[in-house]
Design a protein around this motif. Structure first.
Motif, PDB file in Angstrom:
ATOM      1  N   ASN A  50      49.994  41.975  36.187  1.00 15.26           N
ATOM      2  CA  ASN A  50      49.150  40.945  36.809  1.00 15.26           C
ATOM      3  C   ASN A  50      48.406  41.409  38.073  1.00 15.26           C
ATOM      4  O   ASN A  50      47.834  40.594  38.790  1.00 15.26           O
ATOM      5  CB  ASN A  50      49.957  39.675  37.112  1.00 15.26           C
ATOM      6  CG  ASN A  50      49.117  38.408  36.983  1.00 15.26           C
ATOM      7  OD1 ASN A  50      48.251  38.312  36.124  1.00 15.26           O
ATOM      8  ND2 ASN A  50      49.355  37.444  37.852  1.00 15.26           N
TER       9      ASN A  50
ATOM     10  N   GLY B 233      45.737  43.224  38.158  1.00 19.20           N
ATOM     11  CA  GLY B 233      44.279  43.254  37.966  1.00 19.20           C
ATOM     12  C   GLY B 233      43.786  44.569  37.366  1.00 19.20           C
ATOM     13  O   GLY B 233      42.602  44.895  37.485  1.00 19.20           O
ATOM     14  N   LYS B 234      44.656  45.305  36.682  1.00 18.43           N
ATOM     15  CA  LYS B 234      44.269  46.605  36.113  1.00 18.43           C
ATOM     16  C   LYS B 234      43.204  46.440  35.030  1.00 18.43           C
ATOM     17  O   LYS B 234      42.202  47.148  35.026  1.00 18.43           O
ATOM     18  CB  LYS B 234      45.501  47.309  35.482  1.00 18.43           C
ATOM     19  CG  LYS B 234      46.610  47.570  36.479  1.00 18.43           C
ATOM     20  CD  LYS B 234      47.824  48.191  35.810  1.00 18.43           C
ATOM     21  CE  LYS B 234      48.546  47.249  34.841  1.00 18.43           C
ATOM     22  NZ  LYS B 234      49.051  46.019  35.473  1.00 18.43           N
TER      23      LYS B 234
ATOM     24  N   THR C  55      42.143  39.768  29.852  1.00 21.93           N
ATOM     25  CA  THR C  55      42.829  39.606  31.135  1.00 21.93           C
ATOM     26  C   THR C  55      43.362  38.183  31.194  1.00 21.93           C
ATOM     27  O   THR C  55      42.827  37.290  30.535  1.00 21.93           O
ATOM     28  CB  THR C  55      41.863  39.808  32.320  1.00 21.93           C
ATOM     29  OG1 THR C  55      40.875  38.780  32.267  1.00 21.93           O
ATOM     30  CG2 THR C  55      41.195  41.164  32.263  1.00 21.93           C
TER      31      THR C  55
ATOM     32  N   GLY D 284      51.755  47.064  32.287  1.00 16.04           N
ATOM     33  CA  GLY D 284      52.085  46.911  33.699  1.00 16.04           C
ATOM     34  C   GLY D 284      53.581  47.112  33.937  1.00 16.04           C
ATOM     35  O   GLY D 284      54.375  47.060  33.005  1.00 16.04           O
TER      36      GLY D 284
ATOM     37  N   ASN E 267      43.765  45.335  45.682  1.00 14.40           N
ATOM     38  CA  ASN E 267      42.901  44.438  44.889  1.00 14.40           C
ATOM     39  C   ASN E 267      43.025  42.973  45.328  1.00 14.40           C
ATOM     40  O   ASN E 267      43.952  42.607  46.040  1.00 14.40           O
ATOM     41  CB  ASN E 267      43.281  44.577  43.402  1.00 14.40           C
ATOM     42  CG  ASN E 267      42.272  43.911  42.493  1.00 14.40           C
ATOM     43  OD1 ASN E 267      41.074  43.833  42.808  1.00 14.40           O
ATOM     44  ND2 ASN E 267      42.738  43.404  41.352  1.00 14.40           N
TER      45      ASN E 267
ATOM     46  N   SER F 212      37.643  43.978  45.252  1.00 14.31           N
ATOM     47  CA  SER F 212      37.909  42.842  44.380  1.00 14.31           C
ATOM     48  C   SER F 212      37.399  43.234  42.996  1.00 14.31           C
ATOM     49  O   SER F 212      36.186  43.377  42.809  1.00 14.31           O
ATOM     50  CB  SER F 212      37.192  41.586  44.869  1.00 14.31           C
ATOM     51  OG  SER F 212      37.229  40.630  43.817  1.00 14.31           O
ATOM     52  N   ALA F 213      38.337  43.413  42.090  1.00 12.19           N
ATOM     53  CA  ALA F 213      37.944  43.792  40.731  1.00 12.19           C
ATOM     54  C   ALA F 213      37.150  42.663  40.097  1.00 12.19           C
ATOM     55  O   ALA F 213      36.290  42.889  39.255  1.00 12.19           O
ATOM     56  CB  ALA F 213      39.181  44.113  39.897  1.00 12.19           C
TER      57      ALA F 213
HETATM   58  N1  LIG Z   1      40.875  36.486  42.752  1.00  7.47           N
HETATM   59  C1  LIG Z   1      40.977  37.603  42.055  1.00  7.47           C
HETATM   60  N2  LIG Z   1      41.637  37.576  40.875  1.00  7.47           N
HETATM   61  C2  LIG Z   1      41.741  38.738  40.188  1.00  7.47           C
HETATM   62  C3  LIG Z   1      41.200  39.951  40.651  1.00  7.47           C
HETATM   63  N3  LIG Z   1      41.490  40.921  39.757  1.00  7.47           N
HETATM   64  C4  LIG Z   1      42.183  40.311  38.764  1.00  7.47           C
HETATM   65  N4  LIG Z   1      42.321  39.001  39.016  1.00  7.47           N
HETATM   66  C5  LIG Z   1      43.008  37.997  38.182  1.00  7.47           C
HETATM   67  O1  LIG Z   1      44.382  38.351  38.086  1.00  7.47           O
HETATM   68  C6  LIG Z   1      44.894  38.017  36.786  1.00  7.47           C
HETATM   69  C7  LIG Z   1      45.500  39.262  36.153  1.00  7.47           C
HETATM   70  O2  LIG Z   1      44.502  40.193  35.879  1.00  7.47           O
HETATM   71  P1  LIG Z   1      44.662  41.298  34.750  1.00  7.47           P
HETATM   72  O3  LIG Z   1      43.475  42.199  34.868  1.00  7.47           O
HETATM   73  O4  LIG Z   1      44.961  40.682  33.449  1.00  7.47           O
HETATM   74  O5  LIG Z   1      45.956  42.039  35.303  1.00  7.47           O
HETATM   75  P2  LIG Z   1      46.735  43.311  34.702  1.00  7.47           P
HETATM   76  O6  LIG Z   1      47.103  44.172  35.857  1.00  7.47           O
HETATM   77  O7  LIG Z   1      45.907  43.955  33.640  1.00  7.47           O
HETATM   78  O8  LIG Z   1      48.022  42.617  34.111  1.00  7.47           O
HETATM   79  P3  LIG Z   1      48.976  43.062  32.879  1.00  7.47           P
HETATM   80  O9  LIG Z   1      48.112  43.461  31.736  1.00  7.47           O
HETATM   81  O10 LIG Z   1      49.757  41.836  32.625  1.00  7.47           O
HETATM   82  O11 LIG Z   1      49.830  44.180  33.387  1.00  7.47           O
HETATM   83  C8  LIG Z   1      43.705  37.467  36.010  1.00  7.47           C
HETATM   84  O12 LIG Z   1      43.761  36.072  36.071  1.00  7.47           O
HETATM   85  C9  LIG Z   1      42.496  38.001  36.750  1.00  7.47           C
HETATM   86  O13 LIG Z   1      41.354  37.192  36.633  1.00  7.47           O
HETATM   87  C10 LIG Z   1      40.493  39.944  41.911  1.00  7.47           C
HETATM   88  O14 LIG Z   1      39.988  40.946  42.424  1.00  7.47           O
HETATM   89  N5  LIG Z   1      40.438  38.742  42.550  1.00  7.47           N
END
Ligand SMILES: Nc1nc2c(ncn2[C@@H]2O[C@H](COP(=O)(O)OP(=O)(O)OP(=O)(O)O)[C@@H](O)[C@H]2O)c(=O)[nH]1
Ligand SMILES: [Mg+2]
Length: 419
Positions: free
Chosen positions: A207, A209-210, A224, A254, A317, A342-343
């Motif tokens: 979670n 944001g990868k 995501t 993750g 992030n 901010s991704a």
């Molecule tokens: N506000 C905000 N939310 C973010 C940002 N990057 C990711 N998110 C949110 O965080 C949540 C998780 O993002 P993912 O990209 O699915 O995270 P992940 O690291 O790939 O998670 P896993 O695949 O579960 O390991 C989503 O709801 C995204 O929209 C950011 O820079 N800002």
């Protein structure tokens, strides 16, 4: 499968592990894990244990208290935040009168639900069966005598195998099949290395944001979601840096605080993308209240993968969620090689790209050399440690064009064809 299983969470804290994770932190994470299985947390209780009971894990009084809550609140399943031995699980189930599972079983369940690729499913099934085997009694028993649901299903809603002999055969088979997949993967990796394309691997807590970052950088269209363990399979995409350098960026599963060892073992093939990376982007959600803990947990999984000393950029992030920029600046002080981004909004992504290019340029050097024929040791070194793009022999020298880590490039430097 029942999708709204009523759960009682038992958050355990042992005297020996009173560390940085408080009860509240553990409970919040366990709730997220239960959400990921579509269970409903009806109640939770805290349980401090000074001395683990060999038979029940918890004290008898506590077990009876759990049984009463289960009765009163019509609980379907009790989930402990700590791992149980097989005997303890059976005994506890007996006293409590409800299906009782531990944290590993819960995590394995999430993985089983999420696995999509053939490889992912095999890896999850292997982890589940290896977890299950030492817990079976006699020739095998139902995983839970108290019904199905969370913790009892294999990948793709298949029922988990319960017969000891057949489990052993299945485990052997999965090991063999996964080895073939891993060999395929190594071939592809070798081809990429031979082409001199560096691998940049996204790592981080689930979670963080990868996948969002992968999408922002490469328009990969990766799914995501705000929840745990959205991504299980690795996905690689080409990323061309502003200096036109080609790289491959890969997203993968993750990590989690105390990720079960079985999972790390069986996901080794997927995680090879991390262990063979030239550069890691450690994505950290700095808007999480316990982001330092998350960072440390990721570091300990990286240690287990022997990837903790790889060149790393710490990608701080979700800075769009932090309004006070001084706070961001302060956070940056405490991490190695940080870039705050901010991704989601794209803020500071150009800075990250520049940093990736700069890190990669310090790692690899491409040189053209003429090595004397009595220095075949250096020709071998070029082959073993680098990527030889071209080689030609004439009467007194082997002429090579090779990309290799700077420390080795130094050894070949005096035979360079360029000043
Ligand atoms: N506000 C905000 N939310 C973010 C940002 N990057 C990711 N998110 C949110 O965080 C949540 C998780 O993002 P993912 O990209 O699915 O995270 P992940 O690291 O790939 O998670 P896993 O695949 O579960 O390991 C989503 O709801 C995204 O929209 C950011 O820079 N800002
Ligand atoms: Mg993801």
């Amino acid at each position: 499968m029942k999708s709204s299983e009523k759960i009682l969470l038992v958050i355990v804290q042992l005297k020996s592990d009173r560390g940085t994770w408080t009860f509240e932190d553990l409970a919040a994470e366990m709730e997220e894990l239960v959400n990921a299985c579509h269970g409903v947390v009806v109640d939770k209780m805290m349980c401090r244990i000074d001395q683990v009971s060999a038979g029940l894990f918890l004290g008898e009084g506590k077990a009876k208290e759990i049984a009463e809550i289960c009765q009163a609140k019509e609980i379907d399943t009790v989930i402990l935040s700590h791992d149980l031995k097989g005997g303890q699980q059976r005994n506890l189930e007996e006293v409590v009168g409800r299906k009782t599972i531990d944290r590993t079983q819960l995590i394995l369940d999430i993985f089983a639900r999420r696995a999509k690729s053939q490889e992912g499913k095999m890896q999850v099934e292997l982890a589940q069966l290896e977890y299950l085997l030492p817990r079976l009694v006699g020739q095998g028993v139902e995983l839970s005598r108290l019904g199905g649901g969370i913790g009892t299903m294999g990948p793709g809603e298949t029922k988990l195998e319960m017969d000891r002999r057949r489990i052993r055969e299945r485990i052997d088979r999965l090991h063999r099949d996964l080895k073939d997949v891993s060999a395929d993967r190594s071939l592809r990796r070798k081809k990429r290395q031979d082409d001199g394309i560096p691998l940049v691997s996204l790592v981080g807590y689930t979670n963080a944001g990868k996948s969002t970052l992968l999408n922002t950088l490469t328009q990969a269209g990766q799914v995501t979601h705000d929840g745990l363990f959205t991504t299980l399979d690795s996905l690689s995409r080409q990323l061309i840096l502003p200096n036109h350098q080609k790289t491959v960026l890969s997203d993968t599963v993750g990590f989690l605080h105390e990720l079960p060892h079985h999972l790390i073992e069986s996901f080794k093939a997927t995680l090879e993308e991390t262990s063979s990376a030239d550069l890691l982007l450690h994505v950290l959600d700095v808007s999480h209240p316990k982001f330092r803990n998350l960072h440390d947990s990721v570091m300990s999984v990286l240690r287990e993968l022997d990837a903790h000393e790889k060149p790393t950029i710490t990608v701080l992030n979700k800075i769009d969620r932090i309004t006070d920029k001084d706070v961001v600046r302060e956070i940056m002080q405490s991490f190695k090689n940080p870039v705050a981004v901010s991704a989601l909004s794209g803020e500071n992504i150009p800075r990250l790209l520049a940093q990736i290019a700069s890190e990669l340029s310090t790692l690899i050097e491409t040189i053209e050399v003429a090595l004397p024929l009595d220095r075949m040791d250096l020709v071998n070194l070029a082959h073993n440690e680098g990527q030889v793009h071209a080689i030609a022999y004439d009467h007194d020298a082997a002429r090579l064009s090779v990309s290799l880590p700077k420390k080795f490039a130094g050894l070949l430097q005096k035979f360079s064809l360029k000043e």
